[in-house]
Design a protein around this motif. Structure first.
Motif, PDB file in Angstrom:
ATOM      1  N   SER A 204       0.217  -3.188  -6.948  1.00  0.00           N
ATOM      2  CA  SER A 204      -1.083  -3.807  -7.157  1.00  0.00           C
ATOM      3  C   SER A 204      -1.073  -5.172  -6.473  1.00  0.00           C
ATOM      4  CB  SER A 204      -1.354  -3.959  -8.656  1.00  0.00           C
ATOM      5  OG  SER A 204      -2.536  -4.683  -8.849  1.00  0.00           O
TER       6      SER A 204
ATOM      7  N   ASN B 245       2.469   1.548  -3.439  1.00  0.00           N
ATOM      8  CA  ASN B 245       1.429   1.516  -4.477  1.00  0.00           C
ATOM      9  C   ASN B 245       1.573   0.336  -5.425  1.00  0.00           C
ATOM     10  OD1 ASN B 245       0.085   3.796  -3.520  1.00  0.00           O
ATOM     11  ND2 ASN B 245       1.501   5.145  -4.621  1.00  0.00           N
TER      12      ASN B 245
ATOM     13  N   PHE C   9       0.822  -1.211   0.000  1.00  0.00           N
ATOM     14  CA  PHE C   9       0.000   0.000   0.000  1.00  0.00           C
ATOM     15  C   PHE C   9       0.855   1.259   0.000  1.00  0.00           C
ATOM     16  CE2 PHE C   9      -3.571  -2.603   1.890  1.00  0.00           C
ATOM     17  CZ  PHE C   9      -4.336  -2.562   0.728  1.00  0.00           C
TER      18      PHE C   9
END
Length: 180
Positions: free
Chosen positions: A87, A85, A82
């Motif tokens: 996926s 960033n 997170f």
């Protein structure tokens, strides 16, 4: 960004090593009443105890502790994902990477314990309760190597041999899976 990643991953890494140390202490049947063992048990008990009600042990293997170690590794991957960033839609990849991270941290833990035991053997001369625990943890790995090595006049190189084997294993895992 790497400093933030370090600050966030450090608590996960430390707690993962504590959980893995609990598993190792149980597996080696180390002294439960040693102060160091008591610290490890008390640090992990709030999360292991509820999991034991759901996940039964398999013989000598405390599967609840292993599952907790894997969950800590997966949580580390998700939190760092997170922040950076990434996926995280491939759940199988996250679960498998968590398994590999748990294995890597277990190897790191063994290396750290071996180094700590070697240093403590130079300093404490057997008067420290932690040295007893370290001996109980590492002696099953060191004794077979000590038997096969020639006598070097009191110099014990078995710790170095095991550490080199573990580093080779980590490098091999890195070659196979490319994440170490």
């Amino acid at each position: 960004m790497s400093s933030i990643e370090f600050l966030i991953s450090l608590p996960f890494k430390l707690y993962l090593m504590i959980v893995l140390l609990r598993f190792w202490l149980q597996l080696s049947r180390a002294d439960f009443y040693n102060p160091f063992s008591q610290f490890i048990v008390k640090a992990t008990h709030p999360l292991v105890a509820p999991m034991r009600r759901v996940i039964p042990s398999m013989g000598r293997f405390d599967t609840a502790t292993l599952v907790l170690a894997w969950l800590v590794a997966v949580a580390k991957i998700v939190v760092l994902g997170f922040i950076v960033n990434y996926s995280l839609t491939n759940y199988f990849a996250v679960a498998f990477t968590g398994l590999l991270l748990t294995l890597k941290e277990a190897i790191d833990l063994v290396i750290y314990v071996l180094i700590l035991r070697a240093i403590m053997s130079w300093i404490s001369q057997g008067r420290n309760p932690m040295e007893l625990i370290l001996a109980q943890l590492t002696e099953p790995m060191l004794a077979p190597i000590r038997k096969r090595m020639p006598d070097l006049g009191g110099l014990d190189l078995s710790v170095m041999v095991v550490i080199l084997l573990l580093i080779f294993l980590q490098k091999l895992m890195g070659d196979l899976f490319g994440i170490f």
